[in-house]
Design an enzyme around this catalytic site. Structure first.
Site, PDB file in Angstrom:
ATOM      1  N   PRO A 255       0.822  -1.209   0.000  1.00 27.15           N
ATOM      2  CA  PRO A 255       0.000   0.000   0.000  1.00 27.15           C
ATOM      3  C   PRO A 255       0.857   1.260   0.000  1.00 27.15           C
ATOM      4  O   PRO A 255       1.898   1.320   0.659  1.00 27.15           O
ATOM      5  CB  PRO A 255      -0.795  -0.119   1.307  1.00 27.15           C
TER       6      PRO A 255
ATOM      7  N   LYS B  32       4.474   5.278   5.171  1.00 26.74           N
ATOM      8  CA  LYS B  32       3.787   3.987   5.172  1.00 26.74           C
ATOM      9  C   LYS B  32       3.709   3.374   6.570  1.00 26.74           C
ATOM     10  O   LYS B  32       3.372   2.200   6.715  1.00 26.74           O
ATOM     11  CB  LYS B  32       4.493   3.026   4.210  1.00 26.74           C
TER      12      LYS B  32
ATOM     13  N   ARG C 231      12.094  -3.168  -8.491  1.00 26.18           N
ATOM     14  CA  ARG C 231      10.724  -2.772  -8.811  1.00 26.18           C
ATOM     15  C   ARG C 231      10.649  -2.387 -10.281  1.00 26.18           C
ATOM     16  O   ARG C 231      11.635  -1.937 -10.867  1.00 26.18           O
ATOM     17  CB  ARG C 231      10.269  -1.582  -7.942  1.00 26.18           C
TER      18      ARG C 231
END
Length: 278
Positions: free
Chosen positions: A2, A52, A266
């Site tokens: 998230p 986060k 990523r």
């Protein structure tokens, strides 16, 4: 994993539901049982997000949560829990169940301060953070500006570094660089002051919308499905985007196929025409 807007929205919802209430705290799974027993029956003062990281405050103690890749924290009726519930908060009617977090820890205020001090600037705290992070006038925080000027790492790399930009993830990274027409490989130190401010202001706006809408939408009005007469995007992440997970598809602005490559584990997405190299 998230992105920051999800954690800020969760902090807001937890505070609205349980703030100021003596809550039942338990660990049906058992892995947080001792800590839950310490908190059970205490007043939940409120929850807050930094990037986060989620902190749920109980006076001099807090539960520090990082959802990681598979963690969820969901609200529902206070029925008997199912599955591997690490932490349950309940007022007897509604329960918030935490499953699969990267971590769930009981921490002191000093612990919380150390964690926050290691984080970079959070676009969703623009204007209300402590002095090093404060920025409410559309300009990037000075500490961030100074650090960017000193690093030769690419802007795509530092945008994902939580010590530079707290809460920014892969979607916001790809989309803000596209919206600003910046080649992801551009060294952070080569960004102009105007580009640094534009990235920051765009993140503040986009992530703030994400908190309110509960989804990520980054396309401008002229590029929505309705305006372009195209089908809406179908993806588990939801929302309309320019380049994220659109490898090989035509850019919504120029028609060039969107490209993708691995960067530090990523996948990075960009349009080579709209984001030309220096």
């Amino acid at each position: 994993m998230p992105e920051g807007h999800v954690i800020h929205r969760l902090a807001r919802d937890l505070t609205e539901r349980f703030g100021g209430v003596e809550v039942q705290v338990s660990s049906p799974q058992g892995r947080f049982a001792e800590e839950a027993a310490v908190l059970d029956g205490r007043v939940l003062e409120g929850a807050e997000a930094w990037g986060k990281h989620l902190f749920i405050g109980f006076g001099d103690l807090a539960v520090h949560i990082h959802l990681g890749l598979i963690g969820t924290f969901r609200f529902g009726p206070a029925d008997p829990p199912t599955g591997q519930v690490r932490l349950r908060l309940s007022d007897g009617e509604t329960a918030a169940d935490l499953r699969g977090p990267q971590w769930c820890r009981l921490v002191t205020e000093a612990d919380r301060e150390r964690t926050v001090a290691a984080l970079g600037a959070d676009p969703l705290r623009a204007g209300d953070g402590p002095a090093p992070l404060r920025a409410g006038d559309g300009t990037a925080p000075q500490r961030l500006r100074e650090r960017l000027a000193r690093t030769r790492r690419s802007v795509a790399s530092v945008l994902m570094d939580q010590s530079f930009y707290a809460g920014v993830g892969n979607i916001y990274r790809a989309e803000v660089l596209f919206r600003q027409g910046i080649d992801p490989a551009t060294p952070a130190s080569a960004l102009t002051p105007g580009q640094v401010d534009a990235i920051w202001e765009d993140l503040v706006e986009l992530m703030g919308y994400g908190v309110e809408a509960g989804r990520i939408d980054t396309v401008r009005p002229e590029h929505t499905p309705e305006a372009m007469g195209r089908p809406p995007r179908r993806d588990d992440h939801g929302g309309e985007v320019y380049v994220y997970r659109r490898e090989g598809l035509p850019c919504l602005v120029c028609g060039t196929p969107v490209r993708a490559r691995d960067l530090e584990g990523r996948t990075l997405f960009w349009c080579p025409t709209c984001q030309p190299p220096l």
